[in-house]
Structure formats: structure tokens, C-alpha cells
Design a protein around this motif. Structure first.
Motif, PDB file in Angstrom:
ATOM      1  N   SER A 266      97.222  44.169 -28.323  1.00  0.00           N
ATOM      2  CA  SER A 266      96.009  44.013 -27.403  1.00  0.00           C
ATOM      3  C   SER A 266      95.502  42.631 -27.313  1.00  0.00           C
ATOM      4  O   SER A 266      95.139  42.211 -26.342  1.00  0.00           O
ATOM      5  N   THR A 267      95.367  41.796 -28.282  1.00  0.00           N
ATOM      6  CA  THR A 267      95.039  40.161 -28.082  1.00  0.00           C
ATOM      7  C   THR A 267      96.259  39.572 -27.195  1.00  0.00           C
ATOM      8  O   THR A 267      95.825  38.909 -26.276  1.00  0.00           O
ATOM      9  N   THR A 268      97.380  40.248 -27.441  1.00  0.00           N
ATOM     10  CA  THR A 268      98.536  39.546 -26.489  1.00  0.00           C
ATOM     11  C   THR A 268      98.421  39.904 -25.187  1.00  0.00           C
ATOM     12  O   THR A 268      98.443  39.026 -24.235  1.00  0.00           O
ATOM     13  N   PHE A 269      97.951  41.376 -24.884  1.00  0.00           N
ATOM     14  CA  PHE A 269      98.058  41.675 -23.404  1.00  0.00           C
ATOM     15  C   PHE A 269      96.413  41.145 -22.938  1.00  0.00           C
ATOM     16  O   PHE A 269      96.603  40.591 -21.744  1.00  0.00           O
ATOM     17  N   ALA A 270      95.464  41.041 -23.636  1.00  0.00           N
ATOM     18  CA  ALA A 270      94.463  40.152 -23.071  1.00  0.00           C
ATOM     19  C   ALA A 270      94.594  38.710 -22.487  1.00  0.00           C
ATOM     20  O   ALA A 270      94.315  38.573 -21.696  1.00  0.00           O
TER      21      ALA A 270
ATOM     22  N   LEU B 158     101.055  54.805 -13.071  1.00  0.00           N
ATOM     23  CA  LEU B 158     100.165  55.233 -14.224  1.00  0.00           C
ATOM     24  C   LEU B 158      98.745  54.360 -14.347  1.00  0.00           C
ATOM     25  O   LEU B 158      99.046  53.509 -14.902  1.00  0.00           O
ATOM     26  N   LEU B 159      97.805  54.878 -13.589  1.00  0.00           N
ATOM     27  CA  LEU B 159      96.378  53.989 -13.846  1.00  0.00           C
ATOM     28  C   LEU B 159      95.729  54.638 -14.836  1.00  0.00           C
ATOM     29  O   LEU B 159      95.083  55.589 -14.880  1.00  0.00           O
ATOM     30  N   HIS B 160      95.265  53.648 -15.784  1.00  0.00           N
ATOM     31  CA  HIS B 160      94.032  53.883 -16.936  1.00  0.00           C
ATOM     32  C   HIS B 160      92.737  53.677 -16.804  1.00  0.00           C
ATOM     33  O   HIS B 160      92.627  52.866 -16.035  1.00  0.00           O
ATOM     34  N   ALA B 161      91.911  54.122 -17.543  1.00  0.00           N
ATOM     35  CA  ALA B 161      90.645  53.719 -17.667  1.00  0.00           C
ATOM     36  C   ALA B 161      90.299  52.319 -17.941  1.00  0.00           C
ATOM     37  O   ALA B 161      89.251  51.763 -17.219  1.00  0.00           O
ATOM     38  N   SER B 162      91.098  52.000 -18.691  1.00  0.00           N
ATOM     39  CA  SER B 162      90.709  50.421 -19.184  1.00  0.00           C
ATOM     40  C   SER B 162      92.173  49.904 -19.605  1.00  0.00           C
ATOM     41  O   SER B 162      93.078  50.429 -19.749  1.00  0.00           O
ATOM     42  N   ARG B 163      92.148  48.624 -20.025  1.00  0.00           N
ATOM     43  CA  ARG B 163      93.122  47.887 -20.307  1.00  0.00           C
ATOM     44  C   ARG B 163      93.567  48.499 -21.835  1.00  0.00           C
ATOM     45  O   ARG B 163      94.739  48.597 -21.908  1.00  0.00           O
ATOM     46  N   GLU B 164      92.717  48.799 -22.485  1.00  0.00           N
ATOM     47  CA  GLU B 164      92.865  49.220 -23.915  1.00  0.00           C
ATOM     48  C   GLU B 164      93.652  50.382 -23.797  1.00  0.00           C
ATOM     49  O   GLU B 164      94.459  50.672 -24.734  1.00  0.00           O
TER      50      GLU B 164
ATOM     51  N   LYS C 242     118.641  51.595 -15.215  1.00  0.00           N
ATOM     52  CA  LYS C 242     118.571  52.518 -14.131  1.00  0.00           C
ATOM     53  C   LYS C 242     116.846  52.513 -14.034  1.00  0.00           C
ATOM     54  O   LYS C 242     116.496  52.598 -12.729  1.00  0.00           O
ATOM     55  N   VAL C 243     115.957  52.424 -14.861  1.00  0.00           N
ATOM     56  CA  VAL C 243     114.627  52.596 -14.895  1.00  0.00           C
ATOM     57  C   VAL C 243     114.020  51.078 -15.127  1.00  0.00           C
ATOM     58  O   VAL C 243     114.408  50.629 -16.152  1.00  0.00           O
ATOM     59  N   SER C 244     113.216  50.736 -14.056  1.00  0.00           N
ATOM     60  CA  SER C 244     112.443  49.468 -14.537  1.00  0.00           C
ATOM     61  C   SER C 244     111.149  49.839 -14.708  1.00  0.00           C
ATOM     62  O   SER C 244     110.608  50.526 -14.106  1.00  0.00           O
ATOM     63  N   VAL C 245     110.551  49.194 -15.663  1.00  0.00           N
ATOM     64  CA  VAL C 245     108.957  49.299 -15.937  1.00  0.00           C
ATOM     65  C   VAL C 245     108.410  47.828 -15.868  1.00  0.00           C
ATOM     66  O   VAL C 245     109.034  46.864 -16.382  1.00  0.00           O
ATOM     67  N   THR C 246     107.236  48.033 -14.772  1.00  0.00           N
ATOM     68  CA  THR C 246     106.326  46.598 -14.771  1.00  0.00           C
ATOM     69  C   THR C 246     104.995  47.105 -15.111  1.00  0.00           C
ATOM     70  O   THR C 246     104.466  48.164 -15.155  1.00  0.00           O
ATOM     71  N   LEU C 247     104.210  46.192 -15.271  1.00  0.00           N
ATOM     72  CA  LEU C 247     102.648  46.312 -15.667  1.00  0.00           C
ATOM     73  C   LEU C 247     102.124  45.426 -14.505  1.00  0.00           C
ATOM     74  O   LEU C 247     101.940  44.546 -14.820  1.00  0.00           O
ATOM     75  N   PRO C 248     101.648  46.287 -13.290  1.00  0.00           N
ATOM     76  CA  PRO C 248     101.247  45.256 -12.057  1.00  0.00           C
ATOM     77  C   PRO C 248     100.089  44.965 -12.277  1.00  0.00           C
ATOM     78  O   PRO C 248      99.440  44.270 -11.417  1.00  0.00           O
ATOM     79  N   SER C 249      99.179  45.646 -13.290  1.00  0.00           N
ATOM     80  CA  SER C 249      97.968  45.158 -13.258  1.00  0.00           C
ATOM     81  C   SER C 249      97.558  45.328 -14.838  1.00  0.00           C
ATOM     82  O   SER C 249      98.138  46.080 -15.725  1.00  0.00           O
ATOM     83  N   ASP C 250      96.057  45.026 -15.245  1.00  0.00           N
ATOM     84  CA  ASP C 250      95.717  45.205 -16.589  1.00  0.00           C
ATOM     85  C   ASP C 250      95.801  46.691 -17.174  1.00  0.00           C
ATOM     86  O   ASP C 250      95.730  47.020 -18.173  1.00  0.00           O
ATOM     87  N   ARG C 251      95.701  47.576 -15.977  1.00  0.00           N
ATOM     88  CA  ARG C 251      95.299  48.895 -16.354  1.00  0.00           C
ATOM     89  C   ARG C 251      96.269  50.165 -15.880  1.00  0.00           C
ATOM     90  O   ARG C 251      96.310  51.087 -16.154  1.00  0.00           O
ATOM     91  N   GLU C 252      97.511  49.231 -15.424  1.00  0.00           N
ATOM     92  CA  GLU C 252      98.673  50.090 -14.927  1.00  0.00           C
ATOM     93  C   GLU C 252      99.791  50.043 -15.543  1.00  0.00           C
ATOM     94  O   GLU C 252     100.256  48.824 -16.119  1.00  0.00           O
ATOM     95  N   ILE C 253     100.682  51.206 -15.541  1.00  0.00           N
ATOM     96  CA  ILE C 253     102.288  51.045 -16.137  1.00  0.00           C
ATOM     97  C   ILE C 253     102.855  51.454 -14.575  1.00  0.00           C
ATOM     98  O   ILE C 253     102.432  52.353 -14.157  1.00  0.00           O
ATOM     99  N   ARG C 254     104.197  51.067 -14.203  1.00  0.00           N
ATOM    100  CA  ARG C 254     105.016  51.527 -13.034  1.00  0.00           C
ATOM    101  C   ARG C 254     106.377  51.580 -13.497  1.00  0.00           C
ATOM    102  O   ARG C 254     106.774  50.750 -14.028  1.00  0.00           O
ATOM    103  N   PHE C 255     106.797  52.733 -13.264  1.00  0.00           N
ATOM    104  CA  PHE C 255     108.119  52.763 -13.431  1.00  0.00           C
ATOM    105  C   PHE C 255     108.906  53.160 -12.146  1.00  0.00           C
ATOM    106  O   PHE C 255     108.245  53.934 -11.268  1.00  0.00           O
ATOM    107  N   THR C 256     110.176  52.913 -12.038  1.00  0.00           N
ATOM    108  CA  THR C 256     110.937  53.160 -10.641  1.00  0.00           C
ATOM    109  C   THR C 256     112.252  53.525 -11.194  1.00  0.00           C
ATOM    110  O   THR C 256     112.924  52.989 -11.980  1.00  0.00           O
TER     111      THR C 256
END
Lengths: 118, 170
Positions: free
Chosen positions: A6-10, B128-134, B8-22
Motif C-alpha cells: 500500500s505504501t508503494t502504491f501510494a 474493475l473500478l474500486h471504491a478506494s485505492r486501498e 495473452k492477457v495484459s494487466v494495467t493499473l490505469p488509475s488509483d482505483r482501477e485494474i484493467r485486463f485485456t
């Protein structure tokens, strides 16, 4: 103790800090060199560097007077491992979907052929 | 950032609250959409290695609910549920998803699945959009957390068994 990931992500959740890390991936640099591409003040850069240092993503050498910053790859590697584990699990699932799609497509084609023959 | 070429599957973290796979499939998007949404198909491919789907209910309409239960090789059951918010057949699907486990606080996120047509092939993108980064970080780490839940389950089983009781008395 706060969770390392979490610290890393922050620390990574900021474009300026990501750009600083990308720059440091090519080799160590001074604060002055790091601040050059950005239209922000040196104290602002120092603040970002502190966040990165706290997260263990960079280390500032105390040996040389210009105190160069250096990338510490370990926490990034940990993040990459979590992402990779997540990716690999979806790859397994979507491979299964791919195989299954070929089965249902074949069935549909056979049905289509039967219908055409009638 | 983390995608490796050749996967074949790529995963990115487009924002603090998202995970995206293609992933690209060699099949038309009507077929991929059907397999993604019909229970008789979902049972055949969904889940992790060694798991089976014991419950799969889908009410595919706006506001309709869905529910699946995944049984792992060790016998533990993992319920998931959600509601469909937007459905454009063969093109776009938006639905909530909740991992219905009280032990980890029933995390919930929003799936936006896009089925892009690439000349008869399909590029599937799930964000996948989450409520928070945590919450997002927690989801990424869910493999480990599921492992911990299993461990507690096994521990409980072990503690309830006579073997442990007898050994602790001795």
C-alpha cells in the motif's frame, strides 16, 4: 506497521513521482537534474523525493556532496509480482474461455450445416 | 507498466482505483458476449484452476441480479454476486461484483466489460473500478487473502478435530 504494498502504491499514485522513477531507471541523478523536466519548484521535487524515499523506492546517497538519488527496485518488484500473479490467474481463466469458445463455435457451425442440408 | 510482451492477457493499473485486463479472442464478439453472460456457458470456463461453479444464476437485464458460487479443490466455497447496470448486447456490459465473504469485509467493485470488434475477432477489456485505492490494492492481493481465509478454515477444522485435542491433553 503499514503494509509495504500500500505504501508503494501510494507513492506510485502520482505522475511526477512515476516520471522521477522512470528517469532514475536510467541511472542516478541529482535533485537539480531530476527537477529540470518539471515546471515545479525544487522544494516540491524534494517533497516528492521524500515520499519515494519513505516508500523505499529510492535512496539518497550520503557519500557524495551532491547526494545523488538512486532507484531501489525491490518494492517495485513486489508490486510487479502481485500484478503478475493477478494476470496469470486471469490468463488461466481466459484460456479456458478461449478453448470453450472454439467448442461452442464448432457446435454452432455443425448446426448451421445441418440446417442448410435440409 | 507491468505488461510483458508475449502474454495473452495484459494487466494495467490505469488509475488509483482501477485494474484493467485485456485479451484478444479469435472469435466474433457475439459469441464472446454470450459465453460471458449465459449461465450454461459460464459454468464451463469461469473460476480459478481446480475450482467448479456450484451455483450460477443470471438475470441479464438492467437492474437484474447475478450470483455464482465457486467451490475450490479444497472444498471451500466462494460466493460472488452483483447487479447488471448497463447491457449493450455484444458490445458493452457494466455490472457490480461483490466477493460475498464476511471475513474480508465483502469487497465490491464495478466491472465495465467492452467487447471490441477487430474484423471478426474480439478484444475484451474489463476495467474493475474500486471504491478506494486501498480496496483496489486489496483486490490485487486477494490471492493471498483467499489463502489466509483457507488457512483459518483449515485451522478451525484442525482445532475441532480430536487429534488436536488429544495431543494437547497429552
Amino acid at each position: 506497521m503499514q503494509d509495504t504494498l500500500s505504501t508503494t502504491f501510494a507513492a506510485l499514485a502520482d505522475p511526477t513521482r512515476r516520471a522521477i522513477l522512470a528517469r532514475l531507471a536510467t541511472g542516478e541523478a541529482s535533485v537539480k537534474e531530476l527537477s529540470e523536466p518539471f515546471a515545479i519548484s525544487a522544494p516540491a521535487i524534494t517533497k516528492h523525493l521524500k515520499v519515494l524515499e519513505h516508500a523505499g523506492l529510492i535512496r539518497r546517497s550520503r557519500e557524495a556532496q551532491w547526494r545523488p538519488c538512486k532507484l531501489e527496485p525491490a518494492p517495485l518488484k513486489q508490486v510487479a509480482e502481485w500484478v503478475e500473479r493477478y494476470r496469470a490467474s486471469w490468463e488461466q481463466t481466459l484460456d479456458r474461455l478461449d478453448k470453450y469458445l472454439s467448442e461452442i463455435q464448432n457446435k454452432k457451425e455443425k448446426k448451421h450445416v445441418r440446417r442448410k442440408r435440409r | 507498466m507491468f505488461a510483458e510482451s508475449g502474454d495473452k492477457v495484459s494487466v494495467t493499473l490505469p488509475s488509483d482505483r482501477e485494474i484493467r485486463f485485456t485479451r484478444v479472442f479469435d472469435w466474433p464478439r457475439e459469441l464472446v458476449f454470450e459465453a460471458w453472460t449465459k449461465p450454461e456457458h459460464i459454468r464451463h470456463w469461469y473460476g480459478c484452476g481446480g475450482s467448479t461453479i456450484t451455483v450460477c444464476e443470471v438475470d441479464l437485464r438492467q437492474g437484474g441480479a447475478w450470483r455464482t458460487v465457486m467451490r475450490m479443490a479444497d472444498g471451500s466455497e466462494h460466493p460472488f454476486k452483483g447487479v447488471y447496470l448497463d447491457i449493450v448486447p455484444a458490445a458493452r456490459l457494466v455490472y457490480t461484483e461483490c466477493y460475498d465473504m464476511a471475513a474480508i469485509g465483502r469487497p465490491e467493485w464495478l466491472n465495465t466489460v467492452i467487447f471490441d470488434d477487430l474484423n471478426g475477432k474480439t478484444r475484451l477489456t474489463n476495467t474493475l473500478l474500486h471504491a478506494s485505492r486501498e480496496a483496489r490494492d486489496g483486490h490485487l492481493k486477494s490471492g493471498m487473502e483467499t489463502g489466509i481465509v483457507h488457512m483459518f478454515d483449515r485451522l478451525e477444522e484442525l482445532l475441532g478435530s480430536n487429534v488436536v485435542k488429544q495431543e494437547s491433553l497429552a
